[in-house]
Design an enzyme around this catalytic site. Structure first.
Site, PDB file in Angstrom:
ATOM      1  N   ASP A 257      -0.604  -4.761  -3.595  1.00 38.93           N
ATOM      2  CA  ASP A 257      -1.979  -4.278  -3.613  1.00 38.93           C
ATOM      3  C   ASP A 257      -2.133  -2.771  -3.548  1.00 38.93           C
ATOM      4  OD1 ASP A 257      -4.554  -5.473  -3.975  1.00 38.93           O
ATOM      5  OD2 ASP A 257      -5.139  -4.626  -2.054  1.00 38.93           O
TER       6      ASP A 257
ATOM      7  N   SER B  93       0.834  -1.199   0.000  1.00 38.48           N
ATOM      8  CA  SER B  93       0.000   0.000   0.000  1.00 38.48           C
ATOM      9  C   SER B  93       0.875   1.258   0.000  1.00 38.48           C
ATOM     10  CB  SER B  93      -0.958  -0.041   1.196  1.00 38.48           C
ATOM     11  OG  SER B  93      -2.004   0.881   1.037  1.00 38.48           O
TER      12      SER B  93
ATOM     13  N   HIS C 228      -6.968  -6.872   1.287  1.00 40.15           N
ATOM     14  CA  HIS C 228      -5.957  -5.847   1.019  1.00 40.15           C
ATOM     15  C   HIS C 228      -4.595  -6.221   1.604  1.00 40.15           C
ATOM     16  CE1 HIS C 228      -4.123  -2.008   0.287  1.00 40.15           C
ATOM     17  NE2 HIS C 228      -4.108  -1.663   1.569  1.00 40.15           N
TER      18      HIS C 228
END
Length: 399
Positions: free
Chosen positions: A227, A201, A357
């Protein structure tokens, strides 16, 4: 029917000698043994079963087959797992030009000529987000070293009381390079091992920016982003405040925090949650006495930096030197620029639709396999280069 006939019938039909309920309870109790790190973590979302899917199992009445799940199943622990289970040491590195700033990181040193995988977590998380996946990497690549960093404002990295929060991308990128170089000095390595950057992220944006600067030179083999892509990240920022408003402000205990992460499916493996969640919380008895364990990082306060983290990410990801790997939880996250780049073969892409996630925490084994394969594809140590012409001439050989 005689006992002999009954025994023959059981063997012929493949019926178990023990009731299925007893087998399930025994396996459930064994599934949470952290040091073993089983091939399939005790994950409520997993479709894998310890019993062969080709057999027909008749459940006992006590199984409550259609009952609703109630959080963490009976027999599975919510006790925090210490960082020493996964790393050999922790490092405290004082910033050179910012008095009072001390960076914190977890380290397992590489062996011989093994690579150093440098891990950078996402917003609100910590270096222990990579605890379980680090152990899985070492299972498959025992020579590898792992450096998992707590970025400023997160985990055990500290700043002076009342200091302005600086989470600009350039600052975080510079911090990461400083920690890498300082680790080399602190550990008295003659030279920096071959580096693979791994970021989740926000961390994906940080490692990509550092790769783009070229500060690691030829020591950088490649970088992996988990992700996050520019397009979907920018879209997700619109709903970030809504998400934060639904998140609990605190917990009665660390175990309650672990439980919430699993129940909400924020983290889908309880083994990962037990390792990573404790570092996200701190005891603040001045707050609500019923929920004194509060978040270490105030994510709402980081809002001014959100857009700057991800603007231009796709272009930098495709343009920086080194091998490139993108792990996603769904193909819908790809934006146009990355879709074209993937079709042109500019980077490796792997999609894990069974994960959320936090890919590396939800499915640490599969993530580790992808990262180890990525390193091996980009490892230059096995290459045998032809001798230089100048060296052949010095040796008196004809060219």
């Amino acid at each position: 029917m005689s006992d002999l006939q009954r025994a023959w019938a059981r063997n012929k039909l493949g019926l178990a000698h023990e009731p299925f309920g007893g087998l399930a309870e025994e396996e459930e109790a064994e599934a949470d043994q952290v040091p073993e790190l089983p091939e399939h973590a005790d994950d409520d979302s997993s479709s894998a079963s310890s019993v062969s899917s080709t057999g027909t199992i008749i459940p006992t009445p006590s199984q409550k087959l259609f009952a609703r799940p109630e959080g963490v199943p009976r027999g599975r622990s919510l006790e925090p797992t210490p960082w020493t289970t996964y790393f050999e040491r922790e490092l405290y590195i004082e910033a050179e030009d910012e008095p009072g700033v001390t960076f914190h990181a977890y380290l397992t040193s590489p062996v011989d000529k093994g690579p150093l995988l440098v891990m950078h977590h996402g917003a609100g998380s910590s270096g222990l987000s990579f605890a379980v996946v680090s152990a899985e990497i070492r299972k498959r690549l025992p020579l590898a070293g792992i450096l998992a960093v707590d970025c400023r404002g997160h985990g055990s990295t500290v700043s002076p009381e009342g200091a302005a929060l600086d989470l600009r991308l350039q600052t975080l990128s510079s911090d990461l390079n400083f920690v890498i170089q300082s680790t080399k000095t602190k550990m008295a390595w003659g030279r920096l091992p071959n580096v693979v950057l791994v970021g989740h992220s926000l961390g994906g944006a940080v490692v990509t920016d550092l790769a783009m600067t070229g500060k690691l030179g030829s020591d950088l083999l490649g970088y992996a982003v988990l992700d996050v892509v520019e397009g979907s990240a920018m879209d997700a920022l619109q709903s970030m405040q809504t998400y934060l408003s639904t998140r609990p402000g605190g917990f009665a205990s660390v175990q309650a925090g672990i439980d919430w992460h699993i129940r909400s499916r924020t983290i889908r493996s309880s083994i990962s949650a037990r390792a990573s969640v404790p570092a996200l919380l701190r005891l603040d008895e001045a707050e609500d006495q019923s929920r004194p364990w509060r978040w270490r990082t105030n994510l709402a306060a980081t809002q001014p930096f959100w857009e700057g983290w991800f603007v231009g990410l796709s272009k930098k990801f495709l343009g920086a030197k080194g091998g490139k790997l993108l792990l996603l939880a769904g193909t819908d996250r790809l934006d146009t620029e990355l879709t074209i780049g993937q079709m042109q073969g500019k980077y490796a892409l792997q999609v894990f639709p069974e994960a959320g996630h936090f890919i590396h925490e939800d499915i640490p084994e599969q993530t580790a396999v992808s990262l180890v394969d990525f390193y091996r594809r980009n490892d230059r140590s096995a290459l045998v280069l032809p001798p230089k012409v100048s060296d052949l001439l010095k040796q008196g050989k004809k060219v």
